[in-house]
Design a protein around this motif. Structure first.
Motif, mmCIF file in Angstrom:
data_model
loop_
_atom_site.group_PDB
_atom_site.id
_atom_site.type_symbol
_atom_site.label_atom_id
_atom_site.label_comp_id
_atom_site.label_asym_id
_atom_site.label_seq_id
_atom_site.Cartn_x
_atom_site.Cartn_y
_atom_site.Cartn_z
ATOM 1 N N LYS A 91 0.841 -1.192 0.000
ATOM 2 C CA LYS A 91 0.000 0.000 0.000
ATOM 3 C C LYS A 91 0.884 1.253 0.000
ATOM 4 O O LYS A 91 0.665 2.179 -0.782
ATOM 5 C CB LYS A 91 -0.933 -0.002 1.217
ATOM 6 N N THR A 92 1.901 1.244 0.852
ATOM 7 C CA THR A 92 2.789 2.410 0.919
ATOM 8 C C THR A 92 3.514 2.611 -0.408
ATOM 9 O O THR A 92 3.640 3.737 -0.889
ATOM 10 C CB THR A 92 3.816 2.236 2.059
ATOM 11 N N MET A 93 3.977 1.511 -1.020
ATOM 12 C CA MET A 93 4.674 1.629 -2.305
ATOM 13 C C MET A 93 3.789 2.343 -3.334
ATOM 14 O O MET A 93 4.262 3.162 -4.106
ATOM 15 C CB MET A 93 5.079 0.242 -2.815
ATOM 16 N N ASN A 94 2.494 2.037 -3.325
ATOM 17 C CA ASN A 94 1.582 2.684 -4.271
ATOM 18 C C ASN A 94 1.289 4.123 -3.901
ATOM 19 O O ASN A 94 1.155 4.982 -4.766
ATOM 20 C CB ASN A 94 0.255 1.918 -4.341
ATOM 21 N N ASP A 95 1.200 4.386 -2.606
ATOM 22 C CA ASP A 95 0.817 5.734 -2.144
ATOM 23 C C ASP A 95 1.882 6.791 -2.406
ATOM 24 O O ASP A 95 1.562 7.963 -2.570
ATOM 25 C CB ASP A 95 0.510 5.722 -0.637
#
Ligand code: NYM
Ligand code: MG
Length: 231
Positions: free
Chosen positions: A216-220
């Motif tokens: 999720k963080t990688m996408n955000d």
């Protein structure tokens, strides 16, 4: 003059297009794992990197202290007891060991590589501040301005489970009393957005939980600027 203008403008155009392209390329995420000794951080970091690599994600594993550099070798000698250093000096060496990696970390992040990092400046503060006469605020100062993690995963482990996992190693700091103070310091310095995870579960369950947070963080953060620590 007029004949020169055309190739020049073409060069400039090409240059600015390239610049736009780097500025617009997705960046990687800075993911940091923190916790006391024996909480399973390293196992989880390595597993995470392996799984993400298999999924063709651009990831790299880093750890602090990085014992391979000249400064890292001094830190290693201190930790294994073969050298004595003043407490201020070793604190500053741990920080210098991060600063010597910082430029490359930024470059990798900008280039799209996600960094999975085993310990960072928070360990620096939590461990040194566990020593008599060291204030959290003083401990933070040398690391002010480093790249700030996009996600901090803080693994906690109760005393019983830590004991069940077998004794600590023989390195400096690896004693129950000291680790208790370290854990208290992590509680003091931890920020609202840290993900606190109870590590008292199977390697697989823990991994699944961690992986979804990381993805999720990688996408955000793709289009976000890299932040700076404690500024
Ligand atoms: N440690 C680690 C510090 O005291 N300050 C720091 O800045 C960092 C990064 O080094 N007991 C301590 C925590 C550990 C020890 O780390 C070695 P590891 O992850 O066990 O190799
Ligand atoms: Mg250790």
């Amino acid at each position: 003059m007029t004949r020169l203008r055309w190739p020049f403008s073409r060069l400039i155009l090409r240059h600015s297009l390239r610049q736009m392209n780097t500025e617009m390329s997705k960046r990687g995420a800075l993911i940091v794992f923190e916790g006391c000794d024996r909480c399973g951080k390293t196992t989880q970091c390595k597993k995470l990197v392996e799984v993400l690599e298999n999924e063709k994600e651009d990831v790299q594993f880093l750890r602090f202290p990085d014992r391979t550099t000249v400064i890292g070798k001094m830190i290693n000698a201190y930790l294994n007891g073969s050298s004595e250093l003043d407490d201020h000096v070793i604190h500053l060496l741990f920080s210098a060991n991060r600063w010597e990696a910082a430029k490359n970390m930024k470059k990798l992040l900008q280039g799209g590589t996600t960094l999975i990092v085993d310990r960072y400046a928070y360990s620096g503060v939590a461990f040194t501040a566990a020593k008599a006469g060291f204030e959290v605020d003083w401990c933070k100062q040398p690391d002010v301005g480093l790249p700030k993690p996009d996600l901090v995963i803080y693994l906690t482990l109760n005393q019983q489970e830590a004991a069940r996992r077998g004794g600590f190693g023989t390195e400096r700091y690896e004693q129950a009393e000291f680790q208790k103070k370290v854990a208290e310091n992590f509680e003091t310095i931890r920020e609202k957005d840290w993900k606190v995870i109870d590590a008292d579960k199977s390697i697989e369950d823990l991994h699944a939980e961690i992986k979804s947070l990381v993805k999720k963080t990688m996408n955000d953060v793709h289009w976000e600027e890299i932040r700076t620590l404690w500024t």
